[in-house]
Design an enzyme around this catalytic site. Structure first.
Site, mmCIF file in Angstrom:
data_model
loop_
_atom_site.group_PDB
_atom_site.id
_atom_site.type_symbol
_atom_site.label_atom_id
_atom_site.label_comp_id
_atom_site.label_asym_id
_atom_site.label_seq_id
_atom_site.Cartn_x
_atom_site.Cartn_y
_atom_site.Cartn_z
ATOM 1 N N ALA A 37 0.799 -1.229 0.000
ATOM 2 C CA ALA A 37 0.000 0.000 0.000
ATOM 3 C C ALA A 37 0.831 1.278 0.000
ATOM 4 C CB ALA A 37 -0.924 -0.003 1.221
ATOM 5 N N SER A 38 2.155 1.162 -0.022
ATOM 6 C CA SER A 38 2.973 2.369 0.094
ATOM 7 C C SER A 38 3.307 3.010 -1.249
ATOM 8 C CB SER A 38 4.263 2.075 0.869
ATOM 9 O OG SER A 38 5.032 1.110 0.186
ATOM 10 N N GLY A 40 1.925 3.312 -5.793
ATOM 11 C CA GLY A 40 1.082 2.906 -6.922
ATOM 12 C C GLY A 40 -0.385 2.710 -6.595
ATOM 13 N N ILE A 41 -0.953 1.655 -7.172
ATOM 14 C CA ILE A 41 -2.397 1.435 -6.993
ATOM 15 C C ILE A 41 -2.727 1.005 -5.560
ATOM 16 C CG2 ILE A 41 -2.889 0.964 -9.425
ATOM 17 C CD1 ILE A 41 -3.060 -2.008 -8.758
ATOM 18 N N GLY A 42 -1.748 0.489 -4.844
ATOM 19 C CA GLY A 42 -1.979 0.144 -3.435
ATOM 20 C C GLY A 42 -2.280 1.378 -2.609
ATOM 21 N N ASP A 88 6.676 -8.218 4.666
ATOM 22 C CA ASP A 88 7.481 -8.567 3.496
ATOM 23 C C ASP A 88 6.944 -9.886 2.967
ATOM 24 O OD1 ASP A 88 9.318 -9.342 1.623
ATOM 25 O OD2 ASP A 88 11.070 -9.190 2.939
ATOM 26 N N TYR A 192 14.593 -20.154 -16.812
ATOM 27 C CA TYR A 192 13.875 -18.994 -16.263
ATOM 28 C C TYR A 192 13.683 -17.886 -17.298
ATOM 29 C CZ TYR A 192 12.811 -15.050 -13.123
ATOM 30 O OH TYR A 192 12.223 -13.974 -12.493
#
Length: 313
Positions: A37-38, A40-42, A88, A192
């Site tokens: 939430a810190s 962008g869209i968060g 995290d 990968y």
């Protein structure tokens, strides 16, 4: 910005903002967790949920950045109830601590928004020795949801209000590896691909929501689980790819959503009465949408559930 946008059955479109899709909705008395939430869209999701009266707990890695977000929101909305807790998603120990602290806080939990993510990183292993994108985007949220589920069920029972779990996936789930999820090669460095691994983790978000929805229905619990594509958005998710990052910021305003539009589908699925009782669905542009065939594969979802349960043990 969106000259060809068309409104879908919900009455909203790709150009609708998070404020527009929640206009007139009263979220007072609801408690929500938003991961990542810190920025962008968060951040915008947190702001709009707080604007509608919800108490929002931000699950964040960077507590200093979260404090800045909180200050900015409270300055704009003095009545806002916003808190931050360290989380995290790439560390199971951190996820367990966050869930334990939240569960023992006595707070209810009506809405869980699994939003945090990393995108197209070089090959790296998490603290638990699992490929970083799968660990952060899927497994951390899978564990978090499991650990918070009893609190959500209890809240739904006591409040007689439907609980909602929202997994922020991506249209990039279509670009996963050919087999969908590489169960036997999750940590295979030689095969990968940063973008296919991102797609795999976003496909996992969809399959997780689908299987969780099936289980919640089976248990007769008033909690729903859905996933969504927020749209292609100008955010710092592109930071691991310099060329893409440069293009995004030059051309972005012509082809990408801004953050206010990017948070719309999340806020719609989390709060809107049109979504009441809807579970196991995928949304895009604040409307029901279709996933890839892998995203609709019931057996793949069950297999991923069992695989994930083994990893978090």
């Amino acid at each position: 910005m969106w000259p060809f946008h068309r409104k879908g059955p919900s009455g909203f479109s790709s150009s609708s903002t998070a404020e527009e899709v929640t206009e007139g909705i009263d979220g007072t008395g609801l408690t929500a967790i938003v991961t990542g939430a810190s920025s962008g869209i968060g951040t915008e999701t947190t702001r709009v949920l707080a604007l509608r009266g919800a108490h929002v707990v931000m699950g964040v890695r960077n507590m200093a950045a979260a404090e800045d977000v909180k200050k900015a929101i409270v300055k704009e909305i003095p009545s806002a109830k916003v808190d931050a807790m360290e989380l995290d998603l790439s560390s199971m120990a951190s996820v367990r601590k966050f869930a334990s602290d939240f569960n023992s806080s006595g707070l209810p939990l009506n809405i869980l928004i699994n939003n945090a993510g990393v995108m197209a990183t070089p090959f790296m292993l998490s603290k638990d020795n699992i490929e970083l994108q799968f660990a952060t985007n899927h497994l951390g949220h899978f564990l978090l949801t499991n650990l918070l589920l009893d609190t959500m069920k209890r809240t739904a029972r006591k409040s007689s209000k439907e609980g909602r779990i929202v997994n922020v996936s991506s249209g990039a789930h279509r670009f996963s590896y050919r087999e969908g999820i590489r169960f036997d090669q999750i940590n295979d460095k030689s095969g990968y691909s940063s973008w296919a691994a991102y797609g795999q983790s976003k496909l996992a978000n969809i399959l997780h929501a689908n299987e969780l929805a099936r289980r919640l229905k089976e248990d007769g619990v008033d909690v729903t689980a859905n996933s969504l594509h927020p749209g292609a958005i100008i955010t710092n998710l592109f930071r691991h790819n310099n060329i893409v990052n440069g293009l995004v910021h030059r051309l972005g305003r012509f082809v990408l959503k801004n953050v206010q539009q990017g948070a719309a589908t999340t806020c719609y699925v989390a709060l809107h009465p049109q979504v009441k009782g809807v579970s196991g669905e995928f949304f895009s542009d604040s409307n029901p949408s279709k996933t890839s065939s892998h995203g609709r594969d019931i057996e793949l979802a069950k297999k991923l559930w069992d695989f994930s349960m083994n990893l978090i043990k």
